[in-house]
Design a protein around this motif. Structure first.
Motif, short mmCIF file in Angstrom:
data_model
loop_
_atom_site.label_atom_id
_atom_site.label_comp_id
_atom_site.label_asym_id
_atom_site.label_seq_id
_atom_site.Cartn_x
_atom_site.Cartn_y
_atom_site.Cartn_z
N ASN A 37 0.14 -5.14 0.61
CA ASN A 37 -1.31 -5.02 0.64
C ASN A 37 -1.92 -3.76 0.63
OD1 ASN A 37 -0.70 -7.85 1.25
ND2 ASN A 37 -0.93 -7.50 3.28
N SER A 38 -3.45 -3.57 0.42
CA SER A 38 -4.04 -2.49 0.24
C SER A 38 -3.14 -1.50 -0.84
CB SER A 38 -4.02 -1.94 1.64
OG SER A 38 -4.75 -2.68 2.43
N SER A 93 -3.23 -7.20 -3.58
CA SER A 93 -2.04 -7.52 -3.00
C SER A 93 -1.05 -7.98 -4.19
CB SER A 93 -2.31 -8.55 -1.97
OG SER A 93 -2.95 -7.83 -0.85
N LYS A 130 -2.35 0.82 -3.50
CA LYS A 130 -3.00 2.33 -4.14
C LYS A 130 -2.49 2.62 -5.44
CE LYS A 130 -3.42 4.00 0.80
NZ LYS A 130 -2.85 5.03 1.69
N ASP A 146 0.98 3.72 -5.68
CA ASP A 146 2.49 2.74 -5.40
C ASP A 146 2.70 2.15 -6.79
OD1 ASP A 146 0.11 1.35 -2.72
OD2 ASP A 146 2.00 2.57 -2.66
N ARG A 184 0.79 -1.36 5.47
CA ARG A 184 0.38 -2.04 4.26
C ARG A 184 1.60 -2.99 3.64
NH1 ARG A 184 -0.44 0.79 -0.24
NH2 ARG A 184 1.05 2.49 0.31
N VAL A 196 4.14 3.72 3.16
CA VAL A 196 3.73 2.13 3.30
C VAL A 196 3.60 1.48 4.36
CG1 VAL A 196 5.03 2.17 0.99
CG2 VAL A 196 5.99 1.22 3.15
#
Length: 125
Positions: free
Chosen positions: A81-82, A17, A84, A87, A64, A61
């Motif tokens: 958050n979460s 995060s 990847k 991103d 997330r 997104v």
């Protein structure tokens, strides 16, 4: 004129995060976060209507990322958050002084006339 200064970028492993912040000299009607990955165009990530707090997200997104505003501090935030690897990008804070005719245009970068300098987010796998 609206001044925007982003902070909070960095490097994180996938699944981690980060929280981005944007200090604004003032809020405009719509404010949001956009990103640009290497070799790609700028895309809308999340936008907030500062009058009532309604939010809009890119499909990539949703669930997330969370955009929020602090009216007392004139700060816009993006909780991510979460994360990847996809991103990974430079993230920009932006402000629009006019509202579009349709809410579907809120994630269009061309609607926004004030931009911050950007902050790098790197997500490793």
């Amino acid at each position: 004129q609206v001044q925007l200064v982003e902070s909070g970028g960095g490097s994180v492993q996938a699944g981690g995060s980060l929280r981005l912040s944007c200090a604004a000299s003032t809020f405009t009607i719509n404010m949001g976060w956009f990103r640009q990955a290497p070799g790609k165009g700028r895309e809308g990530v999340a936008v907030i209507d500062t009058r009532g707090g309604r939010t809009y997200y890119a499909d990539s997104v949703k669930g997330r990322f969370t955009i929020s505003q602090d009216n007392a501090e004139n700060t816009l935030s993006l909780q991510m958050n979460s994360l990847k690897p996809e991103d990974t990008a430079v993230y920009y804070c932006a402000a629009a002084s006019a509202a579009p005719a349709s809410a579907s245009a809120l994630l269009w970068p061309q609607l926004y006339n004030y931009w911050g300098q950007g902050t790098q987010v790197t997500v490793s796998s």
